[in-house]
Design a protein around this motif. Structure first.
Motif, PDB file in Angstrom:
ATOM      1  N   LEU A 308      77.594  45.783  48.142  1.00  0.00           N
ATOM      2  CA  LEU A 308      78.303  44.938  47.059  1.00  0.00           C
ATOM      3  C   LEU A 308      78.223  43.470  47.588  1.00  0.00           C
ATOM      4  N   SER A 309      77.525  42.863  48.572  1.00  0.00           N
ATOM      5  CA  SER A 309      77.454  41.728  48.979  1.00  0.00           C
ATOM      6  C   SER A 309      77.014  40.617  47.829  1.00  0.00           C
ATOM      7  N   GLU A 310      75.953  41.128  46.949  1.00  0.00           N
ATOM      8  CA  GLU A 310      75.645  40.213  46.120  1.00  0.00           C
ATOM      9  C   GLU A 310      76.864  39.999  44.659  1.00  0.00           C
ATOM     10  N   ARG A 311      77.137  41.168  44.512  1.00  0.00           N
ATOM     11  CA  ARG A 311      78.291  41.090  43.717  1.00  0.00           C
ATOM     12  C   ARG A 311      79.655  40.345  43.807  1.00  0.00           C
ATOM     13  N   LEU A 312      79.723  40.110  45.260  1.00  0.00           N
ATOM     14  CA  LEU A 312      80.913  39.235  45.788  1.00  0.00           C
ATOM     15  C   LEU A 312      80.411  37.926  45.750  1.00  0.00           C
ATOM     16  N   GLY A 313      79.042  37.655  46.197  1.00  0.00           N
ATOM     17  CA  GLY A 313      78.426  36.279  45.996  1.00  0.00           C
ATOM     18  C   GLY A 313      78.638  35.771  44.766  1.00  0.00           C
ATOM     19  N   GLU A 314      78.282  36.453  43.789  1.00  0.00           N
ATOM     20  CA  GLU A 314      78.162  36.006  42.406  1.00  0.00           C
ATOM     21  C   GLU A 314      79.727  35.708  42.103  1.00  0.00           C
ATOM     22  N   LEU A 315      80.683  36.404  42.105  1.00  0.00           N
ATOM     23  CA  LEU A 315      82.023  36.098  42.033  1.00  0.00           C
ATOM     24  C   LEU A 315      82.450  34.976  42.681  1.00  0.00           C
ATOM     25  N   ILE A 316      82.280  34.873  44.028  1.00  0.00           N
ATOM     26  CA  ILE A 316      82.727  33.510  44.747  1.00  0.00           C
ATOM     27  C   ILE A 316      81.877  32.315  44.305  1.00  0.00           C
ATOM     28  N   LEU A 317      80.664  32.400  44.015  1.00  0.00           N
ATOM     29  CA  LEU A 317      80.030  31.234  43.348  1.00  0.00           C
ATOM     30  C   LEU A 317      80.539  30.964  41.901  1.00  0.00           C
ATOM     31  N   TYR A 318      80.983  31.779  41.104  1.00  0.00           N
ATOM     32  CA  TYR A 318      81.481  31.478  39.694  1.00  0.00           C
ATOM     33  C   TYR A 318      82.824  30.969  40.023  1.00  0.00           C
ATOM     34  N   HIS A 319      83.504  31.587  40.654  1.00  0.00           N
ATOM     35  CA  HIS A 319      84.874  30.943  40.750  1.00  0.00           C
ATOM     36  C   HIS A 319      85.006  29.407  41.557  1.00  0.00           C
ATOM     37  N   SER A 320      84.029  29.214  42.429  1.00  0.00           N
ATOM     38  CA  SER A 320      83.852  27.867  43.240  1.00  0.00           C
ATOM     39  C   SER A 320      83.463  26.861  42.055  1.00  0.00           C
ATOM     40  N   LEU A 321      82.380  27.178  41.353  1.00  0.00           N
ATOM     41  CA  LEU A 321      82.089  26.374  40.225  1.00  0.00           C
ATOM     42  C   LEU A 321      83.273  25.865  39.263  1.00  0.00           C
ATOM     43  N   GLU A 345      71.666  38.518  50.400  1.00  0.00           N
ATOM     44  CA  GLU A 345      71.549  37.856  49.316  1.00  0.00           C
ATOM     45  C   GLU A 345      70.372  36.803  49.461  1.00  0.00           C
ATOM     46  N   LEU A 346      70.198  36.233  50.590  1.00  0.00           N
ATOM     47  CA  LEU A 346      69.114  35.258  50.819  1.00  0.00           C
ATOM     48  C   LEU A 346      67.740  36.039  50.863  1.00  0.00           C
ATOM     49  N   ARG A 350      65.252  36.177  43.731  1.00  0.00           N
ATOM     50  CA  ARG A 350      65.667  35.608  42.602  1.00  0.00           C
ATOM     51  C   ARG A 350      66.921  34.757  42.683  1.00  0.00           C
ATOM     52  N   LEU A 351      67.582  34.964  44.255  1.00  0.00           N
ATOM     53  CA  LEU A 351      69.022  34.232  44.171  1.00  0.00           C
ATOM     54  C   LEU A 351      68.748  32.694  43.855  1.00  0.00           C
ATOM     55  N   PHE A 352      67.683  31.946  44.202  1.00  0.00           N
ATOM     56  CA  PHE A 352      67.735  30.562  43.887  1.00  0.00           C
ATOM     57  C   PHE A 352      67.841  30.507  42.326  1.00  0.00           C
ATOM     58  N   ALA A 379      67.986  32.239  63.305  1.00  0.00           N
ATOM     59  CA  ALA A 379      67.113  32.510  64.660  1.00  0.00           C
ATOM     60  C   ALA A 379      66.298  33.701  64.358  1.00  0.00           C
ATOM     61  N   ARG A 380      66.606  34.440  63.340  1.00  0.00           N
ATOM     62  CA  ARG A 380      65.447  35.641  62.871  1.00  0.00           C
ATOM     63  C   ARG A 380      64.530  35.186  61.773  1.00  0.00           C
ATOM     64  N   SER A 381      64.127  34.000  62.035  1.00  0.00           N
ATOM     65  CA  SER A 381      63.381  33.209  61.025  1.00  0.00           C
ATOM     66  C   SER A 381      61.919  33.690  60.407  1.00  0.00           C
ATOM     67  N   ASP A 382      61.642  35.157  60.695  1.00  0.00           N
ATOM     68  CA  ASP A 382      60.254  35.590  60.184  1.00  0.00           C
ATOM     69  C   ASP A 382      60.622  36.219  59.010  1.00  0.00           C
ATOM     70  N   ASP A 383      61.590  36.092  58.358  1.00  0.00           N
ATOM     71  CA  ASP A 383      61.948  36.612  57.101  1.00  0.00           C
ATOM     72  C   ASP A 383      61.424  35.486  56.118  1.00  0.00           C
ATOM     73  N   ASP A 384      60.260  35.630  55.429  1.00  0.00           N
ATOM     74  CA  ASP A 384      59.603  34.597  54.480  1.00  0.00           C
ATOM     75  C   ASP A 384      60.471  34.419  53.485  1.00  0.00           C
ATOM     76  N   VAL A 385      61.245  35.502  52.709  1.00  0.00           N
ATOM     77  CA  VAL A 385      61.768  35.243  51.429  1.00  0.00           C
ATOM     78  C   VAL A 385      63.022  34.525  51.872  1.00  0.00           C
ATOM     79  N   THR A 386      63.643  34.694  52.884  1.00  0.00           N
ATOM     80  CA  THR A 386      64.786  33.742  53.212  1.00  0.00           C
ATOM     81  C   THR A 386      64.566  32.442  53.420  1.00  0.00           C
ATOM     82  N   SER A 387      63.350  32.189  53.918  1.00  0.00           N
ATOM     83  CA  SER A 387      62.836  30.901  54.147  1.00  0.00           C
ATOM     84  C   SER A 387      62.738  30.232  52.884  1.00  0.00           C
ATOM     85  N   ARG A 388      61.956  31.003  51.995  1.00  0.00           N
ATOM     86  CA  ARG A 388      61.706  30.256  50.624  1.00  0.00           C
ATOM     87  C   ARG A 388      63.032  30.038  49.852  1.00  0.00           C
TER      88      ARG A 388
END
Length: 514
Positions: A308-321, A345-346, A350-352, A379-388
């Motif tokens: 449920l990390s993404e669900r929480l992230g969507e909720l926090i983003l909505y309330h913050s904005l 999430e990173l 489609r997060l961006f 530090a674990r910077s080999d995840d290209d999706v996160t970098s993107r």
């Protein structure tokens, strides 16, 4: 066995003759043969040669192109697609054939297919499965291998192509999902399906075997399914195991999210130069109706385990904005809000797009949002999706804070590659900085590095006025911690901001000279 050996021997003879008569060497002699036929026999012999010679070859089966031996092995009874072993074998062949294999593996699953079976019944569910397989085929090339992995799961081994990289696989995954946007017609019923996708590039898998590549893609699919229907995930060798079980069940946490029990509280960040507000950090808080306020450490691991990390992230983003818009309406100056994005999430390509859409919906300048990422992610910077994803936020104009700096051992090169705007100095370096010379030296070194790299710095976990004063003296431009204020719900921020603005205004009035 003897008959099989004889047929194979005849096939090899035919292949040799076929190579001789249709290969490039024959092209050099055909004009001479034709000319000789005309020279010795005239037009009649030339016509006979031109008509009879190819016919004899056809009758002998020499020019007839044999169908390639597919050897697909057993197939699924419903979809008539090859099974898992065929996909593994295809990946193994690619690994043996290429020194630097660019053949990728994609695994995807129809979301909530078990519910479709219970609603439609097994026979209709089989028809739906066949229809789904046809839609998948419509996106793939004839040279790509599609297999059935059991249940509602399919796998694809992509044939060699000019470009098989992260962007290409994200685009292909999106096309696979787009193939299911329209409803599927099954027995006078329209069925809507979504698909979760996971993929793996061979260069990202530590063990270079077909089974390992497929397992990696399935691990990525599992991450996608944890993140919700219709998600896409790429395999990274840093993917972690889910957190251990907790006293809070997934059902209880989901209910708390849906009922508004888990909301952001806001902790202020101040400028050490002016004392004015730099921004707020949004922090998840669970106000349980019976147990009261539950510490984040007691429910966040269980929330991550439940996917449920993404669900929480969507909720926090909505309330913050929403909070930013409300502060603006009240005439309160809040430059930005910092929102933490988890590793899960990173890794969502489609997060961006989702964040950009939310900023546009709220009509907020992207600079009003600061994206916080843990140093361990960098530090674990080999995840290209996160970098993107992080690069896209920076290009959009959002601030990017590197959280818990000093704990994740990120290299300077990786910090620069992620285009970080500000580093958050971990509280382990801030504690007792007013009395400990070693702490002061460490903070001074971090600030010097940040300045040379063109970044600002903020110290978190500032719990005493002495620490606050020493950080300002050392040149740290921003501070955050209990010495300033604890995290507070939105309603409490209004009065606190009004008091702060009055203090800042009073301190800016210089006394008149006599």
């Amino acid at each position: 066995m003897a008959a099989t050996g004889t047929s194979q021997y005849i096939a090899r003879i035919k292949n040799l003759i076929r190579t001789a008569v249709v290969g490039p060497q024959l092209a050099a002699f055909l004009p001479a043969i034709a000319l000789g036929a005309y020279w010795f026999g005239g037009e009649g012999l030339l016509v006979i040669f031109a008509a009879i010679f190819p016919s004899l070859l056809l009758l002998a089966g020499i020019l007839t192109q044999q169908e390639p031996q597919t050897n697909i092995g057993p197939v699924d009874a419903v979809t008539e697609l090859p099974l898992r072993d065929r996909l593994v074998a295809s990946l193994e062949q690619a690994l043996r054939r290429d020194d630097s294999p660019d053949k990728a593996c994609i695994v995807f699953e129809i979301d909530d297919f078990d519910r479709a079976i219970s609603n439609m019944g097994a026979p209709l569910a089989d028809q739906l499965m066949v229809a789904c397989a046809e839609r998948i085929k419509s996106v793939l090339r004839n040279t790509d291998l599609l297999v059935h992995l059991g249940g509602a799961r399919f796998g694809v081994s992509l044939a060699k192509t000019r470009r098989t990289d992260l962007e290409a696989l994200i685009q292909l995954s999106a096309r696979l999902q787009a193939a299911f946007e329209g409803s599927i017609f099954v027995e006078n019923a329209h069925v809507h399906c979504t698909v979760s996708v996971g993929f793996a590039l061979p260069t990202r898998v530590p063990d270079p075997t077909g089974e390992a590549i497929l397992n990696a893609a399935e691990m990525a699919l599992q991450e996608a399914k944890f993140s919700g229907p219709g998600s896409i995930r790429a395999y990274s060798n840093t993917q972690h195991q889910r957190a251990a079980s907790s006293e809070h069940s997934a059902k209880e946490i989901l209910g708390a999210l849906n009922d508004g029990q888990i909301v952001p509280w806001f902790q202020p960040q101040l400028s050490t130069d002016t004392g004015a507000l730099s921004g707020f950090e949004a922090l998840a808080r669970w106000n349980h109706p019976e147990k009261g306020l539950i510490a984040p450490g007691a429910f966040l691991p269980a929330l991550a385990q439940a996917g449920l990390s993404e669900r929480l992230g969507e909720l926090i983003l909505y309330h913050s904005l929403t909070a930013l818009k409300n502060w603006d309406k009240l005439g309160l100056n809040v430059p930005s809000v910092s929102v933490n994005f988890s590793d899960d999430e990173l890794r969502n390509p489609r997060l961006f797009e989702k964040v950009e859409w939310e900023l546009d919906r709220f009509e907020l300048d992207p600079k009003r949002l600061t994206v916080e990422i843990l140093e361990t992610v960098v530090a674990r910077s080999d995840d290209d999706v996160t970098s993107r994803s992080i690069a896209a936020f920076s290009a959009l104009g959002c601030g990017v804070d590197l959280d818990d700096f000093g704990t994740g051992h990120a290299s300077i090169s990786s910090i620069r590659r992620f285009d970080i705007n500000r580093i958050k100095i971990d509280r382990s370096f801030v504690t007792h900085v007013d009395t400990d010379r070693d702490q002061q030296s460490m903070i001074a070194a971090i600030l010097t590095m940040a300045e040379r790299l063109g970044m600002e710095a903020i110290a978190e976990g500032v719990e005493t006025h002495g620490e606050h004063a020493m950080l300002a003296q050392l040149g740290c431009k921003h501070v955050q911690g209990y010495s300033i204020a604890k995290p507070m719900p939105f309603d409490a921020t209004v009065g606190w901001l009004q008091t702060l603005e009055e203090k800042v205004a009073a301190s800016s009035i210089l006394p008149k000279r006599a």
